[in-house]
Design a protein around this motif. Structure first.
Motif, PDB file in Angstrom:
ATOM      1  N   ALA A 119     -23.445 -31.855 -55.810  1.00 52.50           N
ATOM      2  CA  ALA A 119     -22.140 -32.007 -56.585  1.00 52.50           C
ATOM      3  C   ALA A 119     -21.623 -31.381 -57.476  1.00 52.50           C
ATOM      4  CB  ALA A 119     -22.162 -33.652 -56.555  1.00 52.50           C
ATOM      5  N   ALA A 120     -20.622 -31.270 -57.660  1.00 54.91           N
ATOM      6  CA  ALA A 120     -19.779 -29.812 -58.503  1.00 54.91           C
ATOM      7  C   ALA A 120     -18.739 -30.726 -59.429  1.00 54.91           C
ATOM      8  CB  ALA A 120     -19.876 -28.550 -58.047  1.00 54.91           C
ATOM      9  N   ARG A 121     -18.196 -30.636 -60.748  1.00 56.36           N
ATOM     10  CA  ARG A 121     -16.649 -30.718 -61.315  1.00 56.36           C
ATOM     11  C   ARG A 121     -16.056 -29.374 -60.874  1.00 56.36           C
ATOM     12  NH1 ARG A 121     -14.871 -35.142 -64.026  1.00 56.36           N
ATOM     13  NH2 ARG A 121     -17.041 -35.320 -63.954  1.00 56.36           N
ATOM     14  N   VAL A 171     -21.635 -39.235 -49.070  1.00 56.50           N
ATOM     15  CA  VAL A 171     -21.692 -38.378 -47.828  1.00 56.50           C
ATOM     16  C   VAL A 171     -22.572 -38.162 -48.230  1.00 56.50           C
ATOM     17  CG1 VAL A 171     -19.108 -37.238 -48.548  1.00 56.50           C
ATOM     18  CG2 VAL A 171     -21.088 -36.998 -49.560  1.00 56.50           C
ATOM     19  N   ASP A 172     -23.204 -39.367 -48.147  1.00 55.25           N
ATOM     20  CA  ASP A 172     -25.014 -38.994 -48.263  1.00 55.25           C
ATOM     21  C   ASP A 172     -25.438 -39.295 -47.116  1.00 55.25           C
ATOM     22  OD1 ASP A 172     -27.505 -38.468 -48.795  1.00 55.25           O
ATOM     23  OD2 ASP A 172     -28.175 -39.372 -50.549  1.00 55.25           O
ATOM     24  N   GLY A 174     -17.274 -34.344 -49.792  1.00 56.85           N
ATOM     25  CA  GLY A 174     -15.633 -35.795 -49.725  1.00 56.85           C
ATOM     26  C   GLY A 174     -15.458 -35.274 -51.320  1.00 56.85           C
ATOM     27  N   LEU A 175     -14.123 -35.620 -51.692  1.00 52.88           N
ATOM     28  CA  LEU A 175     -13.766 -35.632 -53.291  1.00 52.88           C
ATOM     29  C   LEU A 175     -13.515 -36.971 -53.634  1.00 52.88           C
ATOM     30  CD1 LEU A 175     -11.862 -33.528 -55.090  1.00 52.88           C
ATOM     31  CD2 LEU A 175      -9.552 -34.270 -53.981  1.00 52.88           C
ATOM     32  N   VAL A 181     -21.612 -32.230 -51.467  1.00 53.64           N
ATOM     33  CA  VAL A 181     -21.330 -31.915 -49.896  1.00 53.64           C
ATOM     34  C   VAL A 181     -22.780 -32.362 -49.172  1.00 53.64           C
ATOM     35  CG1 VAL A 181     -19.989 -30.374 -50.026  1.00 53.64           C
ATOM     36  CG2 VAL A 181     -22.368 -29.292 -50.704  1.00 53.64           C
ATOM     37  N   ASP A 182     -22.988 -32.242 -47.773  1.00 51.41           N
ATOM     38  CA  ASP A 182     -24.537 -32.932 -47.906  1.00 51.41           C
ATOM     39  C   ASP A 182     -24.359 -32.283 -46.454  1.00 51.41           C
ATOM     40  OD1 ASP A 182     -27.015 -33.574 -47.404  1.00 51.41           O
ATOM     41  OD2 ASP A 182     -26.607 -35.689 -46.896  1.00 51.41           O
TER      42      ASP A 182
END
Length: 251
Positions: free
Chosen positions: A37-39, A59-60, A186-187, A195-196
Motif C-alpha cells: 500500500a502507498a499514500r 484486496v488481500d 483498491g482505493l 495492491v495484491d
C-alpha cells in the motif's frame, strides 16, 4: 434479450446446471498479509509514500477458485476481509489453447456499477514520467495499447470477502481449458492505493510478468476457437510504477 434478463439467465444457469464430469473446480491459495500500500499525494502520480496495509484486507487475496462449466467460467477470489474500498480494480489474465486475454473488472465508487472489458493481452513498454518538466524522470511506468470490448452477460457479485466474476465461455473463445491469473487494487479513504497479486507474496513491478494457476478443463469441450476478432475503439492503457515500487493503473 435485455442485458438485465441476460445476466439473470446466466445466474440461473450457474445455480441449476450440474457440473459435468471433468469440470471440478480448481483452487489455489495466496499468502495473507502480502498487500502493498502507498499514500498518493493529490495531483501527483509520482509522489507515493509506503504505508501499512492493515485497512486493505478487502484486496488481500487468499484463494482463487476457477470453475469451468459448459456455458460459463466462474472465477471466485477470497479475501481476508469484506469490501471496504472506495474504488476497486481487478485484472484477470486468461490463458487458453489459442489466446492470451486480459479481462478488466472495475467499480469506480462504493456500491457502484461493475464494468467488464476484455482484450488480447498487451505487451507493456517502459516509459518515464516527468511531472515537474525539468527534463529528469520523476518515476518510471509502463504503457501499452490494446483494443478492449465488452463481454455481454458477464456478471460480478460481492458477498463478504468473496468476489465472483462469471464470464460466458463464448467471450473467451469457448476454450477446452483455461488458466487464470489475478491482480487486484483498491482505493481506500480516497488517498491510499493497495495492491495484491495472486500466486506470489513478492511485489510484481513488471506487468509483463504473469502468474497463472493450473489448467481447468470443461467436461464438455469444443476444440473450435469461436472467438471473433476483437472490435471497438483502441483504448490506451497506462500503468504507473511509483518510486515505492507499486504498479498502479492510472488510465
Amino acid at each position: 434479450m435485455s442485458r438485465a434478463l441476460g445476466v439473470l439467465v446466466l445466474a440461473l444457469l450457474v445455480l441449476v446446471l450440474p457440473a459435468p464430469a471433468g469440470a471440478a473446480p480448481w483452487s489455489g491459495d495466496d499468502v495473507a498479509g502480502d498487500v502493498q500500500a502507498a499514500r498518493m499525494e493529490a495531483g501527483r502520480l509520482c509522489a507515493a509514500t509506503p504505508v501499512e496495509a492493515e485497512a486493505a484486507t478487502s484486496v488481500d487475496i487468499t484463494r482463487m477458485t476457477v470453475q469451468h462449466r459448459p456455458h460459463v467460467v466462474m472465477v471466485r477470489l477470497r479475501h481476508v476481509g469484506a469490501d471496504a474500498t472506495d474504488g476497486r480494480y481487478l485484472t484477470l489474465h486468461v490463458l487458453t489453447p489459442r489466446r492470451e486475454l486480459l479481462v478488466d473488472v472495475s467499480r469506480l465508487r462504493p456500491h457502484g456499477r461493475w464494468h467488464v472489458f476484455l482484450g488480447d493481452e498487451p505487451d507493456w513498454s517502459p516509459m518515464d514520467f516527468d511531472e515537474d518538466g525539468d527534463g529528469t524522470p520523476d518515476c518510471h511506468g509502463w504503457s501499452a495499447v490494446m483494443a478492449e470490448r465488452t463481454c455481454p452477460q458477464s456478471a460480478v457479485t460481492v458477498a463478504g470477502p468473496l468476489l465472483t466474476v462469471a464470464l460466458p465461455r463464448t467471450c473467451l473463445g469457448s476454450p477446452t481449458w483455461v488458466r487464470f491469473g489475478a491482480a487486484e487494487s483498491g482505493l481506500i479513504d480516497e488517498v491510499v492505493v493497495a495492491v495484491d497479486t495472486w500466486g506470489t507474496s513478492d511485489l510484481v513491478v513488471d506487468p509483463n510478468t504473469l502468474i497463472y494457476g493450473a489448467r481447468v478443463r470443461t467436461g464438455r469441450g469444443d476444440t473450435r476457437d469461436t472467438s471473433r476478432t476483437l472490435r471497438g475503439p483502441v483504448v490506451r492503457r497506462t500503468l504507473l510504477q511509483s518510486p515505492a515500487g507499486l504498479v498502479l493503473p492510472t488510465s
